[in-house]
Every structure is written in C-alpha cells, then in structure tokens.
Design an enzyme around this catalytic site. Structure first.
Site, PDB file in Angstrom:
ATOM      1  N   ASN A  25      -6.307   9.625  14.634  1.00 31.81           N
ATOM      2  CA  ASN A  25      -6.352  11.080  14.680  1.00 31.81           C
ATOM      3  C   ASN A  25      -5.257  12.370  14.232  1.00 31.81           C
ATOM      4  O   ASN A  25      -4.922  13.056  13.669  1.00 31.81           O
ATOM      5  CB  ASN A  25      -5.353  11.797  16.128  1.00 31.81           C
ATOM      6  CG  ASN A  25      -4.273  11.100  16.218  1.00 31.81           C
ATOM      7  OD1 ASN A  25      -3.945   9.719  15.964  1.00 31.81           O
ATOM      8  ND2 ASN A  25      -3.136  11.789  17.588  1.00 31.81           N
ATOM      9  N   TYR A  58      11.646  -1.035  10.897  1.00 27.02           N
ATOM     10  CA  TYR A  58      10.603  -0.688  10.621  1.00 27.02           C
ATOM     11  C   TYR A  58      10.418  -1.321   9.603  1.00 27.02           C
ATOM     12  O   TYR A  58       8.987  -2.367   9.597  1.00 27.02           O
ATOM     13  CB  TYR A  58      10.997   1.098   9.940  1.00 27.02           C
ATOM     14  CG  TYR A  58       9.505   0.820   9.410  1.00 27.02           C
ATOM     15  CD1 TYR A  58       8.376   1.652  10.246  1.00 27.02           C
ATOM     16  CD2 TYR A  58       9.170   0.951   7.861  1.00 27.02           C
ATOM     17  CE1 TYR A  58       7.249   2.108  10.035  1.00 27.02           C
ATOM     18  CE2 TYR A  58       7.829   1.790   6.970  1.00 27.02           C
ATOM     19  CZ  TYR A  58       6.615   1.840   7.722  1.00 27.02           C
ATOM     20  OH  TYR A  58       5.635   2.163   7.622  1.00 27.02           O
TER      21      TYR A  58
HETATM   22  P1  NDP Z   1       1.769   9.503  11.618  1.00 23.92           P
HETATM   23  O1  NDP Z   1       3.500  10.133  12.251  1.00 23.92           O
HETATM   24  O2  NDP Z   1       1.153  10.851  10.542  1.00 23.92           O
HETATM   25  O3  NDP Z   1       0.864   9.084  12.141  1.00 23.92           O
HETATM   26  C1  NDP Z   1       0.935   8.434  13.082  1.00 23.92           C
HETATM   27  C2  NDP Z   1       0.212   7.896  14.107  1.00 23.92           C
HETATM   28  O4  NDP Z   1       0.131   6.173  14.841  1.00 23.92           O
HETATM   29  C3  NDP Z   1      -0.780   8.638  15.217  1.00 23.92           C
HETATM   30  O5  NDP Z   1      -2.070   8.874  14.957  1.00 23.92           O
HETATM   31  C4  NDP Z   1      -0.097   8.378  16.239  1.00 23.92           C
HETATM   32  O6  NDP Z   1      -0.907   9.255  17.569  1.00 23.92           O
HETATM   33  C5  NDP Z   1      -0.203   6.976  16.022  1.00 23.92           C
HETATM   34  N1  NDP Z   1       0.589   6.134  17.269  1.00 23.92           N
HETATM   35  C6  NDP Z   1       2.165   5.951  17.414  1.00 23.92           C
HETATM   36  N2  NDP Z   1       2.502   5.194  18.299  1.00 23.92           N
HETATM   37  C7  NDP Z   1       1.724   5.055  18.847  1.00 23.92           C
HETATM   38  C8  NDP Z   1       1.128   4.673  20.052  1.00 23.92           C
HETATM   39  N3  NDP Z   1       2.605   3.451  21.053  1.00 23.92           N
HETATM   40  N4  NDP Z   1      -0.286   3.930  20.476  1.00 23.92           N
HETATM   41  C9  NDP Z   1      -0.970   4.475  19.871  1.00 23.92           C
HETATM   42  N5  NDP Z   1      -0.738   5.691  18.801  1.00 23.92           N
HETATM   43  C10 NDP Z   1       0.182   5.737  18.285  1.00 23.92           C
HETATM   44  O7  NDP Z   1       1.892   8.343  10.532  1.00 23.92           O
HETATM   45  P2  NDP Z   1       1.159   8.225   9.187  1.00 23.92           P
HETATM   46  O8  NDP Z   1      -0.405   8.302   8.973  1.00 23.92           O
HETATM   47  O9  NDP Z   1       1.932   8.137   8.110  1.00 23.92           O
HETATM   48  O10 NDP Z   1       1.076   6.205   9.308  1.00 23.92           O
HETATM   49  C11 NDP Z   1       0.430   5.438   9.266  1.00 23.92           C
HETATM   50  C12 NDP Z   1       0.349   4.070   9.286  1.00 23.92           C
HETATM   51  O11 NDP Z   1       0.805   3.539   8.107  1.00 23.92           O
HETATM   52  C13 NDP Z   1       2.021   3.806   9.986  1.00 23.92           C
HETATM   53  O12 NDP Z   1       1.556   1.762  10.753  1.00 23.92           O
HETATM   54  C14 NDP Z   1       2.880   3.230   9.271  1.00 23.92           C
HETATM   55  O13 NDP Z   1       4.426   2.877   9.390  1.00 23.92           O
HETATM   56  C15 NDP Z   1       2.053   2.965   7.677  1.00 23.92           C
HETATM   57  N6  NDP Z   1       2.510   3.636   6.383  1.00 23.92           N
HETATM   58  C16 NDP Z   1       3.061   5.023   6.547  1.00 23.92           C
HETATM   59  C17 NDP Z   1       3.722   5.621   5.138  1.00 23.92           C
HETATM   60  C18 NDP Z   1       3.414   6.888   4.962  1.00 23.92           C
HETATM   61  O14 NDP Z   1       4.245   7.086   4.016  1.00 23.92           O
HETATM   62  N7  NDP Z   1       3.700   8.219   5.651  1.00 23.92           N
HETATM   63  C19 NDP Z   1       3.810   4.118   4.489  1.00 23.92           C
HETATM   64  C20 NDP Z   1       3.544   2.951   4.539  1.00 23.92           C
HETATM   65  C21 NDP Z   1       3.085   2.746   5.703  1.00 23.92           C
HETATM   66  P3  NDP Z   1       0.454  10.250  18.262  1.00 23.92           P
HETATM   67  O15 NDP Z   1      -0.517  11.449  17.444  1.00 23.92           O
HETATM   68  O16 NDP Z   1      -0.105   9.919  19.422  1.00 23.92           O
HETATM   69  O17 NDP Z   1       1.822  10.276  17.907  1.00 23.92           O
END
Ligand code: NDP
Length: 234
Positions: free
Chosen positions: A11, A140
């Site tokens: 999302n 993390y």
């Molecule tokens: P965001 O915070 O923008 O988005 C996180 C997403 O994960 C949201 O869709 C959120 O849903 C979902 N989420 C979190 N907890 C749950 C749960 N319990 N059940 C279902 N969905 C959940 O993060 P990013 O897009 O940046 O991160 C995406 C992935 O990339 C993660 O695994 C992160 O660790 C990894 N990553 C990100 C980096 C960065 O710099 N941004 C770097 C390296 C890795 P909701 O909207 O409901 O909270």
C-alpha cells in the site's frame, strides 16, 4: 504470460512501487495489506504479517481464489530503533516478529502450493543493514540477516522443484521509513554512500521485477544489493 504475484505491504513505499511494476507488466497482483488500499493490486486481502492466524487466513483465501503464486515477495517491514542496552523487549519482539517471522510464515504458507508448478520465485526484502550492521538497529539487523540464512536454506530445499529464493538488500530508500531521519543523520548517511544519494522505490522495484523474472532463472540463494555502493563487500 501473465504471472500471479503475492506481495505483502503493497500500500505504500517500496511495496507500492513493486506492485506498480508488476501491474504495469500485466501481472495479477494480490496485495496482502494490513491497512489501506493498494492501488495497483488486482485484489487486496487484509493481512497482518505479525499474526500467524491472519497470514493463514489471508494466504488460504488468496490461493483458493487465484491458485498458486508464481512470485512471492515478502516486503512488509518495520523499524523500532534504539540503543541495544536500552531497547525494550517489545521493540525486539515486534521487529523480529514482523520482519523475520512474518516473511518466513508467509512464504511457508504458500510454498507448498508452488511445488506442483515446478517454477516460481520467492523474494525476501532484506536490507544492507542485515550484513553491514547498524548502531541502534540490533533488532532490525538481526531480522534482516535472518532472512539471508533462511533464503539460502530454503533455496537448497526447493531448488530441484524449480523454485528460486533470493534476498534483495536495499540501502537507503526515499520512503516513510527514512523520512524521520534528522538532517544531520541524513547528511552522515549520504557521505557514506558512493553514489551520494538515496534510492527511489522504483529503483528497488526494477531489480525485484528482474529477480522474479525468467531472465534471472539461474539466480537463487543470492543477496542482491541495491544500495548505491553503501555495503560494498557485504
Ligand atoms: P514503509 O514504512 O514505507 O512501508 C512499510 C510497509 O510494510 C507498509 O505497507 C506497512 O503497512 C507494511 N507493514 C508493516 N508492518 C506490517 C504488518 N504487521 N503486517 C502487514 N504489513 C505491514 O517502508 P518501506 O517501503 O521503506 O519498506 C519496505 C521494506 O523494505 C521493509 O521490509 C524494509 O525493512 C525494507 N527496506 C527499506 C529501506 C528504506 O530505506 N526505506 C532500506 C532497506 C530495506 P501499513 O501501511 O499498514 O503500516
């Protein structure tokens, strides 16, 4: 040929960009979302990856409706940073439960359905931090490095069935997750990235799309960095 893609956390952020990339390619995108809509999904199914019950119900509904997935992307993740000595047990548990157990449980629920197809791709969204480490992110980093061992072990288990399992390790990406860093923290990070900028979510999505495609058919058990050179050698 159109593929069926199961993705968690589609999302917003990186997941949203990944969903768009597959949607633009004409694939069937099934989004497993805890909250909110996933605009590029063919279907949104409510799923909280920190709950085994929720994962079971959601994946069962998806496989019943769409059949086995060709591509599985465990993307949902959270951070809850703090120095280890002061980190609460809640912060330890929630990050490991969501990032590591969430990805493992989600893929475990669907991998059985993929065996018959004798092809498929499972991708865990890891992080450069999983192998490089990061002060203030013991929970993390542990969750993300755990994905590496899991992917490599699963790759050995299901390789002979044509299923590939990989980890993508992004560096810093412009999403909500990195939006709260102070100007000072941001400048420090930028100075350690050879390409001297953050990635866009679309740059991560493009590599995810490649790794999930037939063009990557001989890649399994790999950790693919998309980090502007930040983790070089890790
Ligand atoms: P965001 O915070 O923008 O988005 C996180 C997403 O994960 C949201 O869709 C959120 O849903 C979902 N989420 C979190 N907890 C749950 C749960 N319990 N059940 C279902 N969905 C959940 O993060 P990013 O897009 O940046 O991160 C995406 C992935 O990339 C993660 O695994 C992160 O660790 C990894 N990553 C990100 C980096 C960065 O710099 N941004 C770097 C390296 C890795 P909701 O909207 O409901 O909270």
């Amino acid at each position: 040929m159109s593929q069926t893609v199961f993705i968690t956390g589609a999302n917003r952020g990186i997941g949203l960009a990944i969903a768009k990339r597959f949607h633009d390619a004409g694939d069937v995108v099934v989004a497993f979302s805890r909250s909110g809509d996933a605009p590029f999904a063919t279907q949104v199914i409510t799923c909280d990856v920190s709950s085994l019950k929720s994962i079971k119900e959601a994946t069962e509904a998806a496989v019943t409706q769409f059949g086995a997935p060709d591509v599985v992307i465990a993307n949902a993740g959270i951070t809850e940073d703090g120095l280890f000595m002061r980190m609460s047990d809640d912060a330890l548990e929630s990050v490991i439960t969501t990032n590591l157990l969430g990805a493992l449980r989600f893929s475990q629920q669907v991998v059985g359905s993929m065996l018959k197809q004798k092809r498929g791709s499972i991708l865990f969204v890891g992080s450069v931090v999983g192998l490089l480490g990061s002060a203030g992110q013991v929970n993390y980093a542990a969750s993300k490095s755990g994905l590496v061992g899991a992917a490599r072990s699963l790759a050995r288990e299901v390789g002979s069935r044509g299923i590939r399992v990989n980890v993508i390790a992004p560096g810093f990406v412009e999403t909500d997750m990195t939006a709260n860093l102070t100007e000072d923290q941001r400048n420090k990070i930028l100075s350690s990235i050879p390409l001297a900028r953050y990635a866009s979510p679309e740059e991560i999505a493009e590599t995810v799309f490649f790794l999930s495609s037939d063009n990557a058919r001989y890649i399994t058990g790999a950790v693919i960095p998309v980090d502007g050179g930040l983790g070089m050698g890790h």
